[in-house]
Design a protein around this motif. Structure first.
Motif, PDB file in Angstrom:
ATOM      1  N   LEU D  45      47.553  29.558  43.101  1.00 52.73           N
ATOM      2  CA  LEU D  45      47.543  30.943  43.583  1.00 52.73           C
ATOM      3  C   LEU D  45      46.198  31.292  44.197  1.00 52.73           C
ATOM      4  CD1 LEU D  45      49.499  32.814  40.763  1.00 52.73           C
ATOM      5  CD2 LEU D  45      50.239  32.345  43.106  1.00 52.73           C
ATOM      6  N   SER D  46      45.109  30.846  43.538  1.00 54.20           N
ATOM      7  CA  SER D  46      43.781  31.209  44.050  1.00 54.20           C
ATOM      8  C   SER D  46      43.518  30.537  45.394  1.00 54.20           C
ATOM      9  CB  SER D  46      42.701  30.850  43.035  1.00 54.20           C
ATOM     10  OG  SER D  46      42.440  29.469  43.049  1.00 54.20           O
ATOM     11  N   ILE D  47      44.032  29.310  45.562  1.00 56.66           N
ATOM     12  CA  ILE D  47      43.866  28.634  46.856  1.00 56.66           C
ATOM     13  C   ILE D  47      44.659  29.363  47.934  1.00 56.66           C
ATOM     14  CG2 ILE D  47      44.344  26.521  48.149  1.00 56.66           C
ATOM     15  CD1 ILE D  47      43.790  24.950  45.613  1.00 56.66           C
ATOM     16  N   ILE D  48      45.897  29.764  47.583  1.00 60.11           N
ATOM     17  CA  ILE D  48      46.717  30.506  48.553  1.00 60.11           C
ATOM     18  C   ILE D  48      46.030  31.810  48.951  1.00 60.11           C
ATOM     19  CG2 ILE D  48      48.908  31.754  48.839  1.00 60.11           C
ATOM     20  CD1 ILE D  48      50.224  29.562  47.145  1.00 60.11           C
ATOM     21  N   ALA D  49      45.420  32.491  47.959  1.00 63.06           N
ATOM     22  CA  ALA D  49      44.720  33.748  48.248  1.00 63.06           C
ATOM     23  C   ALA D  49      43.613  33.525  49.271  1.00 63.06           C
ATOM     24  CB  ALA D  49      44.158  34.345  46.960  1.00 63.06           C
ATOM     25  N   VAL D  50      42.831  32.457  49.085  1.00 62.71           N
ATOM     26  CA  VAL D  50      41.750  32.174  50.034  1.00 62.71           C
ATOM     27  C   VAL D  50      42.314  31.897  51.423  1.00 62.71           C
ATOM     28  CG1 VAL D  50      39.818  30.678  50.575  1.00 62.71           C
ATOM     29  CG2 VAL D  50      40.304  31.249  48.209  1.00 62.71           C
ATOM     30  N   SER D  54      42.034  34.139  55.330  1.00 62.24           N
ATOM     31  CA  SER D  54      41.579  33.651  56.631  1.00 62.24           C
ATOM     32  C   SER D  54      42.564  33.993  57.752  1.00 62.24           C
ATOM     33  CB  SER D  54      41.346  32.147  56.583  1.00 62.24           C
ATOM     34  OG  SER D  54      42.581  31.470  56.638  1.00 62.24           O
ATOM     35  N   VAL D  55      43.782  34.421  57.356  1.00 63.83           N
ATOM     36  CA  VAL D  55      44.758  34.828  58.378  1.00 63.83           C
ATOM     37  C   VAL D  55      44.471  36.280  58.758  1.00 63.83           C
ATOM     38  CG1 VAL D  55      47.205  35.028  58.961  1.00 63.83           C
ATOM     39  CG2 VAL D  55      46.447  33.282  57.337  1.00 63.83           C
ATOM     40  N   LYS D  56      44.108  36.523  60.033  1.00 62.72           N
ATOM     41  CA  LYS D  56      43.588  37.817  60.467  1.00 62.72           C
ATOM     42  C   LYS D  56      44.505  38.980  60.115  1.00 62.72           C
ATOM     43  CE  LYS D  56      40.072  37.955  63.902  1.00 62.72           C
ATOM     44  NZ  LYS D  56      39.747  37.361  65.189  1.00 62.72           N
TER      45      LYS D  56
END
Lengths: 281, 281, 281, 281
Positions: D45-50, D54-56
């Motif tokens: 989940l934390s990786i997905i959040a990061v 980055s998606v504008k």
């Protein structure tokens, strides 16, 4: 009498059923082979029809004809499915077997398209039915080959999954680094997109729709490519090693069978049964 | 007398025929080797001539010269073909052998171009004649190597065809899914075109003329690429395994066996049995 | 006295020569290792200098400095080359050895650039000198590995060349067919260019600068790609099989040595010398 | 009494510590497995959040929420890290182990982002933590597979490095030659850029952002590609050979040996010696 009549009727239907069974499921008789070849031809034709439907110029010219064809094929396959269910000794087992489920799913899209638009292209699930082609060829031989492949892939499953997790970690990290190095103006507009680029690169596909422009980015990409060059060797090595093992396992394990306990699978240089200690002849 | 004369004539032609045969079909004599080298050089020159003809600037400058050259080469090869037929002991067998058919097909295009335009480029079928290069080199050695390759590819034929049908099914299904996901505005204008894209991707060629633009499309493409990454290992594994087997099969054939204890598996340079010390014959 | 003086001089120079020899050619002493590391660093720096010279912005800013650096490195390497010639026991043998020729060729471009412009980039031939890196690491071990690789590549040379001729024939024919199918308006402007495309495709590089546009062209390309997919397996299979063989050959042949005739290279399960029949201990 | 109290307190904490240790480091108990699964889910989940950050479009909509999430995850992981240090028997050893360092580095970026902007994306170093996934699955089995892979890669390290230096030399030289042949107007604007192109080509990635335009350039590129085609076989061959060796090494370790005739090489399911019929223990 009623019961006898019923019996005769049953016998009559039983005969048809048996004959149909031989035709539909059999592969050794002439009629069984012809049925399989006709079926495959129809499957291929129905896939081609779906493909043509997606080609604009073609669809505009033959819209009606294609729709009729699609329904024609679907109804044909529906009859075939019912016949399979009817003639099979264990209809339930067939219905829930791999091929049975595929046969069923291949029917659905056309019927669904009555209610929901855009689903008719799912018909290409019929492509999986092409696997029936092996029934026409000498089935057993190909099954043997397929089993070797399957057993090799099964043995290498663990190693491949270790490998895939490592590759995915690498790809996430390098994708993020490239996003920071190159930035949006060079096409690396977000981390998911950069990860997509890293996968395109490490698998040596290399579309070129996104490509590094800065010197630092190109250096990192170069390292990634050379790494990928060494990395691509790993799954190949794993599978090759397992196929070699599966091949030799199969060769070794066919011949010698113990006449005492009936156990096979002995090595070629075995003089005594490994299970009961009886001498092998 | 008539018969004797005829006999003498026959003998005379027989001599020429025999000499020509040695030159054309032989590889051990000096004249045979020179013939092969000259022939190969001419084949390469004729292929280069056809290639240059297709380069616009060049063709405009030397149109006439190239046409003359083409006819010159074709007439040369026609004479060679007739000489082969004439000198061969079994002209029919030569004419219907693989190399014989190629030799004949390599002549046709130029003659055909008198009646149909655009066929002259088919001349490049002469490229197959390049396989004659192995005649100049130490033939037998290369034949052995080619046989190993051929036998390995033959043994893996079944496995490869199982594999290809699976890949084709996968490619048809994923191509259709991408057609539905990406749609025409991103280049996936029809199912056949999407299947073409899937093949370009799974074989890691990746032209980039069509590439997914949506996040969902890129995700599916990523899965396809990583799958292709593992999949590319399969044919490699199959062929490698078979080449190893073919290699060792060949080695075994040469094997020395001890006449005293019956043990095999000796090195090629072994003079004594490694098991009992008996001299090997 | 003159002779004695000369002798002393010779002895004196002999000492320097011997010491220099140890430093320049030796790898075991501390000074020898330091020399090798310094040399490698300078080689890398000189290659980087040439690279930077080709970067426009950089060259404009530091044109003079880079030219000075280039001459500095070249003069340094010239002294090194002279020292190698001077200290070597067999200067001629060094001069005509592989590394000696590379050392010499790496000097030429700078001197040549005095007379001919544009040659200075040839300096990158110095990259081959990077192979000296293996001298710093435990040389012998890497030599062993390199020998295995070399021996594997040598054994597979014949098979690879059979394979390459077949690929080249295929590429010429398919290139021509694509030229006829696609034509100049889709980028296939000439046969050589189409052959270039076929090579780009079959090796799975896939730049995408030329790509088929017609359905027929894309179909042929698909077949070519799937063929290339199976074909790429062949060289891999060949080399893998040979490396495995070379590896096992090396392992097997190290241990057992006959105390009677001194011959080694026995199998692990050998009880008697294969050369003289003496029992192995 | 003070000491006793202290002892009781120590005992109390010792109990908690022991229980926590079982949960955090253990994999066999139910609580240990649940902890691992929860941890992995949070890492993903934390990786997905990061990534989403980055998606504008996404970042603009949920800027605050994502920042809160990031801090929430980081604080959670900080507690986890402290708990690991606290419960571990040898905190120092854990802190300097591979996984310990990764756990620590995965915390840093968020804290660093307080002082330096743009570092928060480094959080994806958490991707390496995904390797913990093998703890949830049957750890030991995967460790065995990973060890085979690692040992195979270790044995092939020397050969691969010989290979890489050779490839790098080749790439530098061919890159420079292409720079001289094609020149800046065709995209080969500098030697480093040309080397980047050579790497893209030899690894068969082939972006197509730089591609040769002149006939000479395309010819050299063709040679490079065909060379790369043969070259890609080398690392594959090396790794395959080593994996096969590592696989068989492992098998040998488990081997059964007959105590009567001393013959090994029995199958895993063998109960009697295949050579003398004696029972295997």
């Amino acid at each position: 009498m009623n019961s006898l009549e019923h019996h005769g009727e049953y016998k009559y239907f039983g005969n048809i059923r048996r004959r149909l069974f031989v035709i539909i499921f059999g592969t050794d008789t002439r009629s069984g082979r012809i049925f399989d070849i006709v079926l495959l031809t129809i499957i291929i034709l129905s896939i081609i029809a779906v493909m043509l439907e997606s080609v604009k110029d073609f669809d505009e010219m033959f819209e009606k004809e294609l729709e009729v064809l699609e329904w024609f094929f679907t109804i044909l396959f529906t009859f075939e499915y019912i016949a399979r269910l009817f003639t099979s000794h264990q209809p339930r087992r067939y219905a829930f077997s791999f091929l049975g489920i595929i046969d069923f799913l291949a029917l659905l899209p056309t019927y669904l398209s009555l209610f929901v638009t855009g689903t008719q292209f799912l018909i290409v699930i019929r492509a999986i039915r092409l696997l029936r082609v092996f029934r026409i060829l000498k089935l057993s031989r190909y099954l043997g080959e397929a089993q070797i492949l399957a057993s090799a892939l099964k043995s290498s499953r663990n190693k491949i999954s270790v490998f895939l997790v490592a590759v995915i970690s690498l790809v996430i990290i390098l994708g993020t680094v490239m996003y920071m190095v190159e930035g949006g103006e060079n096409g690396f507009t977000s981390i998911p997109r950069s990860i997509y680029w890293a996968i395109v690169t490490i698998t040596t596909v290399g579309y070129g729709d996104i490509a590094p422009q800065t010197i630092l980015g190109q250096s990192i990409a170069s390292v990634l490519m050379l790494t990928g060059y060494a990395i691509i060797a790993v799954p190949t090595g794993i599978v090759t090693s397992e196929i070699t093992a599966a091949n030799s396992r199969r060769k070794e394990k066919v011949e010698k069978i113990c006449h005492s306990c009936g156990i096979g699978n002995h090595d070629e240089d075995a003089h005594y049964c490994k299970n009961c200690g009886e001498e092998l002849l």
